[in-house]
Design an enzyme around this catalytic site. Structure first.
Site, mmCIF file in Angstrom:
data_model
loop_
_atom_site.group_PDB
_atom_site.id
_atom_site.type_symbol
_atom_site.label_atom_id
_atom_site.label_comp_id
_atom_site.label_asym_id
_atom_site.label_seq_id
_atom_site.Cartn_x
_atom_site.Cartn_y
_atom_site.Cartn_z
ATOM 1 N N CYS A 110 47.091 35.811 44.152
ATOM 2 C CA CYS A 110 46.055 36.176 45.129
ATOM 3 C C CYS A 110 44.738 35.455 44.826
ATOM 4 O O CYS A 110 44.654 34.246 45.012
ATOM 5 C CB CYS A 110 45.926 37.687 45.199
ATOM 6 S SG CYS A 110 45.233 38.216 46.765
ATOM 7 N N HIS A 129 50.866 40.374 45.191
ATOM 8 C CA HIS A 129 50.621 40.960 43.864
ATOM 9 C C HIS A 129 51.900 41.468 43.198
ATOM 10 O O HIS A 129 52.171 42.682 43.239
ATOM 11 C CB HIS A 129 49.671 42.158 44.012
ATOM 12 C CG HIS A 129 48.254 41.791 44.277
ATOM 13 N ND1 HIS A 129 47.297 41.712 43.292
ATOM 14 C CD2 HIS A 129 47.630 41.480 45.432
ATOM 15 C CE1 HIS A 129 46.134 41.378 43.814
ATOM 16 N NE2 HIS A 129 46.317 41.225 45.114
ATOM 17 N N GLU A 154 52.433 42.172 40.240
ATOM 18 C CA GLU A 154 52.134 43.121 39.155
ATOM 19 C C GLU A 154 51.933 44.539 39.680
ATOM 20 O O GLU A 154 51.854 45.481 38.901
ATOM 21 C CB GLU A 154 50.897 42.637 38.373
ATOM 22 C CG GLU A 154 49.552 42.902 39.007
ATOM 23 C CD GLU A 154 49.221 41.997 40.199
ATOM 24 O OE1 GLU A 154 50.088 41.217 40.640
ATOM 25 O OE2 GLU A 154 48.085 42.093 40.710
HETATM 26 N N1 GLN Z 1 40.245 38.102 49.188
HETATM 27 C C1 GLN Z 1 40.093 37.917 47.777
HETATM 28 C C2 GLN Z 1 39.348 36.623 47.457
HETATM 29 O O1 GLN Z 1 38.970 35.931 48.335
HETATM 30 C C3 GLN Z 1 41.451 37.908 47.104
HETATM 31 C C4 GLN Z 1 42.071 39.269 47.212
HETATM 32 C C5 GLN Z 1 42.991 39.613 46.087
HETATM 33 O O2 GLN Z 1 43.031 38.976 45.047
HETATM 34 N N2 GLN Z 1 43.714 40.692 46.282
HETATM 35 O O3 GLN Z 1 39.143 36.337 46.322
#
Ligand code: GLN
Length: 192
Positions: free
Chosen positions: A77, A170, A172
């Site tokens: 992410c 995610h 995890e």
């Molecule tokens: N939207 C977040 C960002 O731009 C990432 C979101 C996440 O890691 N769950 O960093």
């Protein structure tokens, strides 16, 4: 095997728990010295602008870049955003290593969090239940990048470029250890 988890902000404890359940020693990385002797590194989800700001403040940007240039590194992410070479309009500190274009917050505010079952061939036949939280997507990938999963035709949500791995979701935050096991396999094959 010893794996570092970048522990500046975000979901690093969950990654550590999952790695430990797989019998792996973990290290919280907050300073350059913490990278010494690691076999691999996970950059967790969280807020990529905050991770970038703290990494800059702690003098971690270049050491992280040096590490991830040759050692297995997985961004989930916000970590995927941090690994990418191109964020389109967004300007923020990133490592800029993986040859992909990432669109931050690609699913917008209305559906900022959702779960979906994905077919991911490298993990086997059973669909993978993926948790997306304000998730980015890869909109473009260089030819050498292996696409591991797509959400739709033009939304890549998992990819690998040699020793670099990126997932928009995610792993995890689930009980499914297959993605962590896949990353451990990348580390083992890079060391053999
Ligand atoms: N939207 C977040 C960002 O731009 C990432 C979101 C996440 O890691 N769950 O960093």
């Amino acid at each position: 095997m010893k794996i570092g988890v970048l522990a500046l902000q975000g979901a690093f404890i969950e990654h550590e728990k999952m790695l430990r359940s797989l019998g792996v020693e973990t290290v919280q990385v907050r300073l350059p010295v913490h990278l010494d002797g690691l076999d691999g590194l996970i950059i967790p989800g969280g807020e990529s602008t905050t991770i970038g700001k703290l990494a800059t403040d702690y003098g971690l940007m270049q050491p992280l870049r040096d590490f991830a240039t040759y050692k297995p590194t997985w961004g989930t992410c916000a970590g995927m955003i941090f690994l990418a070479k191109d964020l389109g309009q967004h300007h923020q500190p990133i490592l800029g290593l993986m040859d992909v274009t990432v669109n931050r917050n690609a699913f917008g505010r209305q559906i900022d969090s959702f779960e979906a079952d994905l077919d991911i061939a490298v993990l086997g036949e059973t669909p993978y239940h993926a948790v997306f939280i304000r998730a980015p997507v890869i909109t473009q990938a260089a030819p050498q990048v292996e696409v591991l999963a797509k959400f739709s035709d033009d939304q890549i949500v998992a990819a690998r470029e040699g020793h670099l791995l990126a997932t928009a979701f995610h792993p995890e935050l689930t009980n499914d250890t297959r993605f962590h096991t896949y990353f451990l396999g990348m580390i083992k094959s890079s060391e053999s």
